[in-house]
Design a protein around this motif. Structure first.
Motif, PDB file in Angstrom:
ATOM      1  N   GLU A 156      22.370  28.700   1.443  1.00  0.00           N
ATOM      2  CA  GLU A 156      22.090  29.750   0.472  1.00  0.00           C
ATOM      3  C   GLU A 156      23.324  30.051  -0.364  1.00  0.00           C
ATOM      4  N   ARG A 157      24.468  30.103   0.296  1.00  0.00           N
ATOM      5  CA  ARG A 157      25.712  30.416  -0.408  1.00  0.00           C
ATOM      6  C   ARG A 157      26.032  29.351  -1.449  1.00  0.00           C
ATOM      7  N   GLN A 158      25.796  28.108  -1.127  1.00  0.00           N
ATOM      8  CA  GLN A 158      26.150  27.019  -2.037  1.00  0.00           C
ATOM      9  C   GLN A 158      25.306  27.013  -3.310  1.00  0.00           C
ATOM     10  N   ARG A 159      24.145  27.663  -3.278  1.00  0.00           N
ATOM     11  CA  ARG A 159      23.330  27.746  -4.497  1.00  0.00           C
ATOM     12  C   ARG A 159      23.932  28.709  -5.513  1.00  0.00           C
ATOM     13  N   GLY A 160      24.844  29.564  -5.068  1.00  0.00           N
ATOM     14  CA  GLY A 160      25.501  30.501  -5.969  1.00  0.00           C
ATOM     15  C   GLY A 160      24.944  31.902  -5.861  1.00  0.00           C
ATOM     16  N   VAL A 161      25.638  32.855  -6.475  1.00  0.00           N
ATOM     17  CA  VAL A 161      25.252  34.259  -6.390  1.00  0.00           C
ATOM     18  C   VAL A 161      25.204  34.880  -7.778  1.00  0.00           C
ATOM     19  N   ILE A 162      24.514  36.002  -7.866  1.00  0.00           N
ATOM     20  CA  ILE A 162      24.450  36.780  -9.100  1.00  0.00           C
ATOM     21  C   ILE A 162      24.598  38.246  -8.742  1.00  0.00           C
ATOM     22  N   ALA A 163      25.191  39.013  -9.646  1.00  0.00           N
ATOM     23  CA  ALA A 163      25.351  40.453  -9.440  1.00  0.00           C
ATOM     24  C   ALA A 163      25.234  41.146 -10.782  1.00  0.00           C
ATOM     25  N   TYR A 164      24.948  42.442 -10.751  1.00  0.00           N
ATOM     26  CA  TYR A 164      25.039  43.256 -11.962  1.00  0.00           C
ATOM     27  C   TYR A 164      25.989  44.400 -11.699  1.00  0.00           C
ATOM     28  N   SER A 165      26.792  44.720 -12.720  1.00  0.00           N
ATOM     29  CA  SER A 165      27.884  45.671 -12.508  1.00  0.00           C
ATOM     30  C   SER A 165      28.517  46.031 -13.835  1.00  0.00           C
ATOM     31  N   SER A 166      29.079  47.257 -13.896  1.00  0.00           N
ATOM     32  CA  SER A 166      29.842  47.647 -15.081  1.00  0.00           C
ATOM     33  C   SER A 166      31.260  47.089 -15.039  1.00  0.00           C
ATOM     34  N   GLY A 167      31.655  46.495 -13.910  1.00  0.00           N
ATOM     35  CA  GLY A 167      32.964  45.853 -13.912  1.00  0.00           C
ATOM     36  C   GLY A 167      33.643  45.649 -12.580  1.00  0.00           C
ATOM     37  N   ASN A 168      33.644  46.645 -11.702  1.00  0.00           N
ATOM     38  CA  ASN A 168      34.398  46.495 -10.462  1.00  0.00           C
ATOM     39  C   ASN A 168      33.674  45.619  -9.442  1.00  0.00           C
ATOM     40  N   HIS A 169      32.383  45.856  -9.246  1.00  0.00           N
ATOM     41  CA  HIS A 169      31.601  44.968  -8.386  1.00  0.00           C
ATOM     42  C   HIS A 169      31.587  43.569  -8.990  1.00  0.00           C
TER      43      HIS A 169
ATOM     44  N   ASP B 210      22.418  45.450 -23.139  1.00  0.00           N
ATOM     45  CA  ASP B 210      22.492  46.773 -23.761  1.00  0.00           C
ATOM     46  C   ASP B 210      22.098  47.819 -22.718  1.00  0.00           C
ATOM     47  N   ARG B 211      23.086  48.593 -22.255  1.00  0.00           N
ATOM     48  CA  ARG B 211      22.856  49.555 -21.190  1.00  0.00           C
ATOM     49  C   ARG B 211      21.793  50.600 -21.558  1.00  0.00           C
ATOM     50  N   ALA B 212      21.734  50.951 -22.847  1.00  0.00           N
ATOM     51  CA  ALA B 212      20.822  52.011 -23.280  1.00  0.00           C
ATOM     52  C   ALA B 212      19.370  51.553 -23.363  1.00  0.00           C
ATOM     53  N   ASN B 213      19.152  50.262 -23.602  1.00  0.00           N
ATOM     54  CA  ASN B 213      17.790  49.794 -23.875  1.00  0.00           C
ATOM     55  C   ASN B 213      17.281  48.711 -22.928  1.00  0.00           C
ATOM     56  N   GLU B 214      18.149  48.187 -22.073  1.00  0.00           N
ATOM     57  CA  GLU B 214      17.736  47.145 -21.136  1.00  0.00           C
ATOM     58  C   GLU B 214      18.081  47.555 -19.718  1.00  0.00           C
ATOM     59  N   LYS B 215      17.352  47.012 -18.752  1.00  0.00           N
ATOM     60  CA  LYS B 215      17.597  47.315 -17.343  1.00  0.00           C
ATOM     61  C   LYS B 215      18.263  46.126 -16.676  1.00  0.00           C
ATOM     62  N   ARG B 216      19.427  46.381 -16.129  1.00  0.00           N
ATOM     63  CA  ARG B 216      20.196  45.293 -15.518  1.00  0.00           C
ATOM     64  C   ARG B 216      19.478  44.699 -14.312  1.00  0.00           C
ATOM     65  N   GLU B 217      18.742  45.548 -13.578  1.00  0.00           N
ATOM     66  CA  GLU B 217      18.022  45.055 -12.407  1.00  0.00           C
ATOM     67  C   GLU B 217      17.010  43.985 -12.797  1.00  0.00           C
ATOM     68  N   GLU B 218      16.287  44.225 -13.878  1.00  0.00           N
ATOM     69  CA  GLU B 218      15.279  43.259 -14.328  1.00  0.00           C
ATOM     70  C   GLU B 218      15.930  41.958 -14.781  1.00  0.00           C
ATOM     71  N   ILE B 219      17.036  42.077 -15.499  1.00  0.00           N
ATOM     72  CA  ILE B 219      17.744  40.876 -15.966  1.00  0.00           C
ATOM     73  C   ILE B 219      18.276  40.082 -14.783  1.00  0.00           C
ATOM     74  N   GLY B 220      18.916  40.780 -13.849  1.00  0.00           N
ATOM     75  CA  GLY B 220      19.494  40.111 -12.690  1.00  0.00           C
ATOM     76  C   GLY B 220      18.451  39.419 -11.835  1.00  0.00           C
ATOM     77  N   GLU B 221      17.336  40.097 -11.586  1.00  0.00           N
ATOM     78  CA  GLU B 221      16.288  39.508 -10.748  1.00  0.00           C
ATOM     79  C   GLU B 221      15.633  38.307 -11.437  1.00  0.00           C
ATOM     80  N   ALA B 222      15.492  38.371 -12.759  1.00  0.00           N
ATOM     81  CA  ALA B 222      14.891  37.251 -13.496  1.00  0.00           C
ATOM     82  C   ALA B 222      15.786  36.016 -13.440  1.00  0.00           C
ATOM     83  N   ILE B 223      17.092  36.198 -13.658  1.00  0.00           N
ATOM     84  CA  ILE B 223      18.018  35.063 -13.603  1.00  0.00           C
ATOM     85  C   ILE B 223      18.099  34.509 -12.190  1.00  0.00           C
TER      86      ILE B 223
END
Length: 324
Positions: free
Chosen positions: A66-79, A121-134
């Protein structure tokens, strides 16, 4: 579900990979606050914030395939930076979904650590949806920033360190003030303290106007913020407490504290002047609470987690203006 056993297991996986950050103090800050302030500078952690702990905890616990397939995260910067560095050290790829208005330093650092950055765009898009789709499209493992048991376990190792350091300093009873967004760090620390230092009490600290955790603790149910952006404390602007973190916060934490943007900037300036550390606004709200909300704190000692220091020069310059 997050448990103390998960935190203790994470501490074993993190051993040799993280910095055990010290406890700092200053008589000048003590005089200003009217009590002893003990500061744990997680701004000195790898990537400039506590987030590396949770990222390493989560990635190191994955099955190898699982790890070798890579990871994705959403964050404003520190995570984002924590996951990017942890992924790089494990020799795997990472994709980070970041708001386009995140501090440029955080975006550049995340790319420099080897991650592919996807802006939204933080105001008009949801990072959770983008992250889960990718994640679904590319077969990546999603490492959530706070509402993820393995991430909470990693952040909770901060609490294990605090418990030991407080004991070494003879501190047996105190509030532990924690900069709080979704509650991963605060809930992890609270779980660690429950077993290893039960007379130390975690308390979440937030910017005014984005104090969803404070309001949620007061009402006993999850409350939302009305806005998604518009405060200098970008690192801890989340819509609401997490579904995993809130029950822990509600059971173990004391009342929340909130401070103004100006107070966060003043705390940054004082941390630089008196402790010789650099904090970002979101990483300074716990110190600001100790300095400027003393009437809401009891006891002779207070422990402060200075959670991050990834600040753009222009914002840091604004903070330093309070020294003139």
């Amino acid at each position: 579900m997050s448990t103390i056993e998960m935190i203790e297991a994470a501490a074993e996986r993190l051993n040799g990979h993280i910095r055990k950050t010290p406890i700092l103090s200053s008589p000048f800050l003590d005089n200003l606050a009217g009590r002893r302030i003990l500061v744990k500078p997680e701004c000195l952690q790898h990537t400039g914030s506590f987030k590396f702990r949770g990222a390493w905890s989560a990635i190191s616990a994955l099955e190898e395939a699982e790890r070798q397939r890579g990871v994705i995260a959403y964050s404003s910067g520190n995570h984002a930076q924590g996951v990017a560095m942890a992924a790089s050290k494990h020799g795997i790829s990472s994709v980070i979904v970041m708001p386009s208005d995140a501090p440029q330093l955080k975006i550049e650092n995340t790319r420099a650590l080897g991650a592919e950055v996807v802006l939204y765009d933080r105001a008009n898009e949801k990072r959770e949806e983008i992250g889960e789709a990718i994640a679904a499209e590319r077969g990546l493992t999603l490492i959530r920033p706070f509402d993820e048991p393995l991430v909470i376990a990693g952040q909770g190792t901060t609490g294990l360190e605090i418990a030991g350091q407080a004991a070494d300093l003879g501190v047996t009873q105190a509030d532990v003030l924690v900069c709080c967004g979704g509650g991963g760090l605060t809930s992890g620390i609270a779980l660690a303290l429950e077993k290893h230092a039960p007379n130390l009490r975690a308390r979440p600290c937030e910017p005014e106007g984005f104090d969803d955790v404070k309001r949620s603790l007061a009402s006993g149910q999850i409350e939302n913020n009305n806005a998604a952006s518009g405060n200098i404390c970008d690192a801890i602007l989340t819509p609401q407490p997490g579904n995993i973190t809130f029950p822990i916060l509600n059971r173990l934490c004391g009342p929340g504290l909130s401070v103004t943007e100006e107070e966060a900037l003043r705390a940054m300036a004082l941390a630089f002047l008196r402790l010789k550390i650099v904090l970002e606004p979101g990483g300074a709200v716990a110190l600001a609470s100790a300095l400027f909300r003393g009437d809401q704190i009891e006891g002779d000692d207070v422990i402060v987690v200075a959670s991050g220091g990834n600040v753009d020069p222009a914002v840091f310059s604004r903070a330093l203006e309070f020294l003139t």
